[in-house]
Design an enzyme around this catalytic site. Structure first.
Site, short mmCIF file in Angstrom:
data_model
loop_
_atom_site.label_atom_id
_atom_site.label_comp_id
_atom_site.label_asym_id
_atom_site.label_seq_id
_atom_site.Cartn_x
_atom_site.Cartn_y
_atom_site.Cartn_z
N GLY A 105 -16.74 -12.40 40.23
CA GLY A 105 -17.41 -13.67 40.29
C GLY A 105 -18.87 -13.69 40.86
O GLY A 105 -19.65 -14.34 40.30
N ASP A 157 -13.51 -20.80 49.28
CA ASP A 157 -12.61 -21.93 49.33
C ASP A 157 -11.83 -22.14 50.62
O ASP A 157 -12.28 -22.67 51.47
CB ASP A 157 -11.89 -21.61 48.01
CG ASP A 157 -10.91 -22.79 47.60
OD1 ASP A 157 -10.67 -23.79 48.50
OD2 ASP A 157 -10.24 -22.75 46.51
N VAL A 168 -14.72 -25.31 40.24
CA VAL A 168 -15.79 -25.38 39.68
C VAL A 168 -15.68 -23.82 38.51
O VAL A 168 -15.15 -22.83 38.93
CB VAL A 168 -17.03 -25.23 40.36
CG1 VAL A 168 -17.21 -26.56 40.71
CG2 VAL A 168 -16.90 -24.06 41.42
N ARG A 186 -18.01 -17.73 32.60
CA ARG A 186 -18.83 -17.02 33.62
C ARG A 186 -20.28 -17.00 33.09
O ARG A 186 -21.33 -16.75 34.12
CB ARG A 186 -18.24 -15.47 33.74
CG ARG A 186 -16.86 -15.11 34.25
CD ARG A 186 -16.83 -13.91 34.82
NE ARG A 186 -15.45 -13.38 34.88
CZ ARG A 186 -14.74 -13.57 36.03
NH1 ARG A 186 -15.43 -13.86 37.16
NH2 ARG A 186 -13.55 -13.08 36.28
P1 5GP Z 1 -10.85 -18.32 49.07
O1 5GP Z 1 -9.79 -17.18 49.63
O2 5GP Z 1 -11.84 -18.84 49.89
O3 5GP Z 1 -9.52 -19.42 49.05
O4 5GP Z 1 -11.00 -18.21 47.52
C1 5GP Z 1 -11.93 -17.28 47.27
C2 5GP Z 1 -11.95 -16.93 45.77
O5 5GP Z 1 -11.15 -17.61 45.00
C3 5GP Z 1 -13.22 -16.86 45.36
O6 5GP Z 1 -13.72 -15.55 45.30
C4 5GP Z 1 -12.97 -17.19 43.86
O7 5GP Z 1 -12.70 -15.94 43.10
C5 5GP Z 1 -11.83 -18.09 43.78
N1 5GP Z 1 -12.09 -19.44 43.67
C6 5GP Z 1 -12.09 -20.50 44.53
N2 5GP Z 1 -12.55 -21.47 44.31
C7 5GP Z 1 -12.97 -21.28 42.98
C8 5GP Z 1 -13.31 -22.27 42.06
O8 5GP Z 1 -13.59 -23.55 42.36
N3 5GP Z 1 -13.74 -21.84 40.88
C9 5GP Z 1 -13.37 -20.36 40.38
N4 5GP Z 1 -13.49 -20.04 39.15
N5 5GP Z 1 -12.64 -19.68 41.45
C10 5GP Z 1 -12.57 -20.18 42.75
#
Ligand code: 5GP
Length: 179
Positions: free
Chosen positions: A44, A103, A153, A165
């Site tokens: 990402g 997130d 998103v 992407r």
């Molecule tokens: P976390 O561990 O903070 O919950 O999630 C982080 C990872 O989840 C990010 O690096 C990404 O790969 C994925 N992710 C979280 N939110 C989104 C989003 O809104 N869209 C996309 N495409 N990936 C997300």
């Protein structure tokens, strides 16, 4: 690209380029005497890393790692697996982790813990997007591009099943996450 699953634009192209350039300037100022090693989190962050690094006027070095969370494809479970590790030793280095989006913050917490154990001289995080209100505690991010609402998103590196992407902006995803 005409696709009904591409929803409302959350961060437009001009806003992205302005903010990314500003972050690069800030990193340039903060690290003048100690050029950092940028650690991009694949996949990402590839586009953000590419643009950000071009706004950093220092002899930075690059490395990448890839992580995958167990569980469903669009929600992280908090259990993270390193799919591709770094090539460069972190000991004594000034490291900046470059992340696409925070997130729950669980992926970042895991990365930070893993990389801190390798004894870098310093370890900071630069995240393009921070989803508001989803973290149990305020994540420790030195650099944040944008605080956005907690919707899913796509674009500017972020995917659904490897698509979207290449969108030059960040948009809400208006489709089903299973597709
Ligand atoms: P976390 O561990 O903070 O919950 O999630 C982080 C990872 O989840 C990010 O690096 C990404 O790969 C994925 N992710 C979280 N939110 C989104 C989003 O809104 N869209 C996309 N495409 N990936 C997300």
């Amino acid at each position: 690209m005409i696709d009904p699953r591409i929803g409302r634009i959350v961060v437009g192209e001009d806003e992205l380029s302005e903010r990314v350039a500003a972050l690069g300037k800030q990193i340039t100022a903060d690290y003048t005497d100690r050029p950092p090693l940028l650690v991009g989190v694949l996949k990402g962050a590839f586009m953000f890393m590419s643009d950000l690094s071009r706004s950093i006027d220092l002899p930075v070095e690059f490395d990448f790692m890839a992580v995958a969370s167990y569980g469903s494809s669009t929600r992280t479970s908090g259990v993270v697996r390193i799919v591709k590790d770094l090539d460069i030793e972190l000991t004594g280095r000034h490291v900046v982790i470059v992340e696409d989006i925070v997130d729950s913050g669980l992926t970042l917490a895991y990365l930070r813990k893993t990389l801190a154990a390798r004894r870098p001289a310093s370890l900071e995080v630069c995240a393009l997007l921070l989803k508001e209100g989803l973290q149990k505690e305020e994540p420790d991010l030195k650099y944040v591009g944008f605080r956005i609402p907690p919707d899913f998103v796509i674009g500017y590196g972020l995917d659904v099943a490897e698509r979207y992407r290449n969108l030059p902006y960040v948009a809400e995803y208006a489709g089903s996450k299973q597709s």
